[in-house]
Design an enzyme around this catalytic site. Structure first.
Site, PDB file in Angstrom:
ATOM      1  N   CYS A  23     -43.640  48.043  50.343  1.00 13.65           N
ATOM      2  CA  CYS A  23     -44.230  49.372  50.540  1.00 13.65           C
ATOM      3  C   CYS A  23     -44.300  49.787  52.019  1.00 13.65           C
ATOM      4  CB  CYS A  23     -45.620  49.436  49.911  1.00 13.65           C
ATOM      5  SG  CYS A  23     -46.672  48.025  50.291  1.00 13.65           S
ATOM      6  N   HIS A  52     -50.929  54.104  52.499  1.00 10.22           N
ATOM      7  CA  HIS A  52     -50.855  53.219  53.662  1.00 10.22           C
ATOM      8  C   HIS A  52     -50.611  54.069  54.915  1.00 10.22           C
ATOM      9  CE1 HIS A  52     -50.833  49.934  50.984  1.00 10.22           C
ATOM     10  NE2 HIS A  52     -49.621  49.472  51.127  1.00 10.22           N
TER      11      HIS A  52
END
Lengths: 337, 337
Positions: free
Chosen positions: B129, B241
């Site tokens: 990710c 994130h």
């Protein structure tokens, strides 16, 4: 033993409260403590040791007979009140950014540049919280290996924005659990479950003032030849700032020697045994005096590179504790016992 | 238009659920969808469009007649099941780190290296990710300015550790509000009101596997000559994130040109007007497909230096969306409509 008359300006804020607490904890030689604040904030009873003190309005006349005043207010109030305090014979230890870059004002981290205090002219500035913990961690490294450049990203707690910001985070979390809408006033967006790359105001070069404080204060306190590239970020933590710091040094550096060096430095605690989940985190730093350093490892991408992770309680070493250590240094070197 | 038989392995996890959701949202050409899981996780009814599907146990025979399987499980399970799936004629798109660095396995971000898919031998790996969002943001910059070195610090949400970690953060916050003790099991310490410089396991060089994924996957996907120094940190955010990225390029670089370049790149949204409080934050990225870039500014400490701040929904572009985009690419280039 000589005792001193002390004032706290902004005694009801997050830093002011912590100063009061630490004056007791460190057995600071106080004769009389005076609590000063705004007009609306005066007349309030606050306990200090066995005494009930009443807050008074800061202004002309308030600093007469005071030896040392801790200013725990914003830079606008510091700018207004500091000249009055000096005029009335008081030495100001200022937590705001107002005077930090003034050439006549020493900017002190007692472990790093204690002798700069000798040149004070009535005001001594306390550095920015993020700068203090970064420089305590880097001072022994710089002395041995000569730091050329720092790239730092911060993870800063809401207590750095004061008591109201702590309340805002708590309220937002309560509203989240209750399924209510989340409102915000201190920060431009909700801080709960979020991260804001925005601390203090933005300036024209695209950086925030907070980021530029780390650049400029590092040069003033540690070494004007050190270059700092900073990104300052607020995260939903109550107390304790973290910093991911990448450095390049002039001399050859290795993590094991750095670990040993830092372990011996006053004010630093090395927590670095990652295989046993030992590394600094905010909840470990909370309510302690140390600057914690861990994740000390070689940066393989550059000559003489190193990564470290630094955590400290921003209200203690990052603010109130460092201010009181400045006062202790002042007594030791200038006012004398 | 040709339709495909699709399986999701780990359909009840955070990424698996998101894959199901996105298959509908993107109108993926599905003939039949099969939901696979562990023995205990089978026999459970899950709604997909108008159908009620029943989860089945993954294992021998489960992949017969399936064209594409999305593996949304950990690397141990992927390692065990992927050979079975291939054997039964199915193409595996794997979200785990199991096969990413395998030379026979393409590691794909469709915006960056789509043609690598042509060499697949049954498994196509979905990158980490943190790597995906960083490389989408850096791809247009690398193409124009040639990136030499990256220093990155991450601010990663708990959803990256799966559904149980989201529950753990929520439970901790509830306990905090209720004044109860906070317990933890997914992370080694509480994650609420805390920050942990620890994602995935530590290895001998002092880095975590998460940090090394960013190093190695960048070389495999973008350019083997790019050096990456990473610090990966978990913060109490649910989805999204963030990354503070410092780069040095070979060619002369300026923030305004970068801003223009990024604005034109598919999949990127530039949010960069800090004086009007416009910069990427997790709550903006949540449930959207973009990689958001902001805080684009010159790094004054080095030749050709630049700082940027990158945010994306780690369950979407960081996982499920990129996996589905790989499947779409697979159909487009290999399976054909």
């Amino acid at each position: 033993m000589k005792k001193f008359n002390v004032a706290i300006v902004g005694a009801r804020g997050a830093v002011g409260k912590k100063v009061m607490e630490l004056l007791v904890e460190r057995n600071f030689p106080i004769n009389k403590l005076k609590l000063l604040g705004s007009e609306e904030g005066s007349g309030i009873q606050i306990k200090f040791k066995d005494e009930d003190l009443i807050t008074e309005q800061a202004g002309k006349g308030a600093f007469k007979g005071i030896d040392i005043a801790f200013f725990c207010v914003n830079k606008e109030i510091s700018e207004k009140l500091a000249p009055i305090a000096i005029d009335e014979g008081c030495i100001v230890i200022d937590n705001s950014s107002c005077f930090r870059m003034n050439k006549e004002v020493p900017l002190i981290i007692p472990e790093i540049n204690p002798h700069d205090i000798d040149f004070h002219k009535g005001i001594i500035a306390n550095p920015n919280c993020s700068t203090i913990q970064m420089l305590v961690a880097l001072k022994p490294i710089h002395d041995s290996y000569n730091i050329k450049r720092i790239v730092v990203s911060t993870y800063q707690s809401v207590s750095g924005s004061g008591k109201k910001a702590i309340d805002e985070l708590n309220d937002q979390v309560k509203d989240y659990i209750a399924g209510n809408d989340i409102s915000n006033s201190i920060y431009p967006y909700q801080i709960s479950f979020n991260a804001l790359p925005h601390i203090d105001d933005f300036i024209e070069n695209g950086y925030t003032k907070e980021e530029m404080k780390m650049v400029n204060e590092t040069k003033k306190i540690l070494d004007k030849n050190i270059e700092v590239s900073a990104t300052a970020v607020r995260i939903p933590v109550i107390k304790g700032h973290c910093e991911s710091i990448n450095i390049q040094t002039k001399k050859k550096i290795d993590p094991e020697s750095v670990k040993e060096l830092l372990s011996k430095f006053k004010g630093i605690k090395v927590l670095d045994d990652p295989l046993n989940n030992l590394y600094p985190i905010p909840i470990t730093a909370e309510e302690t005096d140390y600057v914690y350093v861990g994740r000390i490892r070689k940066d393989f991408t550059i000559k003489n590179g190193l990564n470290i992770w630094v955590v400290s309680d921003n209200l203690r070493k990052g603010a109130a504790l460092n201010a009181i250590q400045i006062a202790e240094l002042l007594i030791d070197r200038i006012l004398k016992y």
